[in-house]
Write a protein that holds these residues in place. Structure first.
Motif, PDB file in Angstrom:
ATOM      1  N   GLY A  43     -38.271  80.455  62.171  1.00 27.20           N
ATOM      2  CA  GLY A  43     -37.316  80.275  62.766  1.00 27.20           C
ATOM      3  C   GLY A  43     -36.142  81.113  62.528  1.00 27.20           C
ATOM      4  N   VAL A  44     -35.998  82.271  62.340  1.00 26.66           N
ATOM      5  CA  VAL A  44     -34.946  82.875  62.965  1.00 26.66           C
ATOM      6  C   VAL A  44     -34.449  83.490  64.098  1.00 26.66           C
ATOM      7  CG1 VAL A  44     -33.420  84.939  61.981  1.00 26.66           C
ATOM      8  CG2 VAL A  44     -36.274  83.987  60.725  1.00 26.66           C
ATOM      9  N   ARG A 115     -42.461  71.158  59.727  1.00 26.79           N
ATOM     10  CA  ARG A 115     -41.986  70.806  61.150  1.00 26.79           C
ATOM     11  C   ARG A 115     -40.768  70.758  61.154  1.00 26.79           C
ATOM     12  NH1 ARG A 115     -43.992  65.132  60.028  1.00 26.79           N
ATOM     13  NH2 ARG A 115     -45.805  65.600  58.964  1.00 26.79           N
ATOM     14  N   ARG A 116     -39.851  71.234  62.364  1.00 26.82           N
ATOM     15  CA  ARG A 116     -38.262  70.703  62.022  1.00 26.82           C
ATOM     16  C   ARG A 116     -37.939  70.004  61.346  1.00 26.82           C
ATOM     17  NH1 ARG A 116     -36.428  75.199  64.638  1.00 26.82           N
ATOM     18  NH2 ARG A 116     -37.880  76.398  66.147  1.00 26.82           N
ATOM     19  N   LEU A 142     -37.134  74.765  59.709  1.00 26.61           N
ATOM     20  CA  LEU A 142     -38.213  74.286  59.788  1.00 26.61           C
ATOM     21  C   LEU A 142     -38.473  74.431  58.390  1.00 26.61           C
ATOM     22  CD1 LEU A 142     -40.204  77.947  61.212  1.00 26.61           C
ATOM     23  CD2 LEU A 142     -39.863  75.689  62.205  1.00 26.61           C
ATOM     24  N   GLY A 143     -39.614  72.776  57.590  1.00 26.96           N
ATOM     25  CA  GLY A 143     -39.804  72.543  55.743  1.00 26.96           C
ATOM     26  C   GLY A 143     -41.020  72.106  56.637  1.00 26.96           C
ATOM     27  N   ALA A 144     -41.206  71.267  55.068  1.00 26.83           N
ATOM     28  CA  ALA A 144     -41.838  69.391  55.183  1.00 26.83           C
ATOM     29  C   ALA A 144     -41.156  68.750  54.329  1.00 26.83           C
ATOM     30  CB  ALA A 144     -42.839  70.820  54.358  1.00 26.83           C
ATOM     31  N   MET A 145     -42.371  67.615  54.891  1.00 25.28           N
ATOM     32  CA  MET A 145     -41.973  66.361  54.510  1.00 25.28           C
ATOM     33  C   MET A 145     -42.078  66.565  52.694  1.00 25.28           C
ATOM     34  SD  MET A 145     -40.431  64.866  56.679  1.00 25.28           S
ATOM     35  CE  MET A 145     -40.142  62.928  56.329  1.00 25.28           C
ATOM     36  N   GLY A 146     -41.200  65.777  51.698  1.00 21.64           N
ATOM     37  CA  GLY A 146     -41.544  65.507  51.011  1.00 21.64           C
ATOM     38  C   GLY A 146     -42.536  64.603  50.120  1.00 21.64           C
ATOM     39  N   ALA A 147     -42.804  63.708  51.042  1.00 24.28           N
ATOM     40  CA  ALA A 147     -44.596  62.655  50.561  1.00 24.28           C
ATOM     41  C   ALA A 147     -45.430  64.093  51.146  1.00 24.28           C
ATOM     42  CB  ALA A 147     -44.278  61.619  52.158  1.00 24.28           C
ATOM     43  N   ASP A 148     -45.452  65.157  52.017  1.00 23.70           N
ATOM     44  CA  ASP A 148     -47.096  65.740  52.628  1.00 23.70           C
ATOM     45  C   ASP A 148     -46.957  66.074  51.306  1.00 23.70           C
ATOM     46  OD1 ASP A 148     -46.837  64.328  54.581  1.00 23.70           O
ATOM     47  OD2 ASP A 148     -46.083  65.703  55.897  1.00 23.70           O
ATOM     48  N   VAL A 149     -45.709  66.304  50.795  1.00 18.24           N
ATOM     49  CA  VAL A 149     -46.119  67.105  49.469  1.00 18.24           C
ATOM     50  C   VAL A 149     -46.588  66.757  48.161  1.00 18.24           C
ATOM     51  CG1 VAL A 149     -44.497  68.930  48.077  1.00 18.24           C
ATOM     52  CG2 VAL A 149     -44.387  69.603  50.481  1.00 18.24           C
TER      53      VAL A 149
END
Length: 198
Positions: A43-44, A115-116, A142-149
């Motif tokens: 995402g740069v 996801r964004r 770009l990152g991940a949802m804490g609940a998914d992790v």
């Protein structure tokens, strides 16, 4: 300097593993931890004129320390953040919605969608103070949802090599039932497939 140019030419993105580049998709290197990523994979949007630092490094390392390491081209530091899904301290990391960090490869192995995310700018830049106008600003990354992790981290079993849970992958050899972190396998030179019955 010549050695660095040769290393750059042989670089592979630590998100997708590919070394190919295009005009709008160069491989950039964090000047602190030396992680290599494609612009589009991480995402740069635009390569900065000066030094570029990954999210993990700008989030927790002081600007003075970032500059000092960037100016000393012969040494690079370990990545300053830890993955929530494996014990490795190397590789491209993305933020989670709840302030942790995850390797992109661990998200892929564990099926955690990338996801964004809209996060406070201060959580990604140690120069911004939370509670100030700049620190209250939001950025999309770009990152991940804490609940998914969390769901992925509760997976069944533990790594054959380090005995921890997280983003685990079964050995690719059909006769082997061992499960391991892909980062642990890479660290010992294994390609996630056993070569003998031992």
């Amino acid at each position: 300097m010549q050695q660095r140019v040769e290393e750059d030419m042989d670089a592979h993105c630590e998100v997708c593993g590919d070394g190919d580049v295009a005009h709008n998709n160069q491989i950039v290197f964090c000047e602190y931890c030396n992680v290599a990523v494609h612009q589009l994979c991480y995402g740069v949007d635009k390569i900065p004129e000066g030094d570029w630092f990954c999210h993990g490094c700008t989030a927790v390392v002081s600007p003075a320390r970032l500059r000092a390491v960037a100016e000393n081209h012969s040494t690079k530091e370990k990545q300053p953040v830890k993955c929530a899904l494996c014990p490795a301290s190397r590789g491209s990391v993305l933020p989670t919605s709840d302030g942790r960090w995850v390797h992109t490869v661990c998200c892929d192995v564990a099926g955690v969608p990338i996801r964004r995310l809209e996060l406070p700018a201060s959580s990604l830049d140690s120069t911004l103070m939370a509670g100030t106008a700049a620190g209250n600003a939001k950025v999309t990354v770009l990152g991940a949802m804490g609940a998914d992790v969390d769901s992925a981290a509760r997976g069944s079993g533990s790594c054959y090599l380090c005995n921890r849970t997280g983003a685990l992958l079964q050995c690719k050899s059909t006769w082997c039932k061992k499960i391991l972190h892909v980062s642990c396998a890479i660290e010992i030179g294994c390609e996630t497939a056993c070569t003998s019955n031992s």
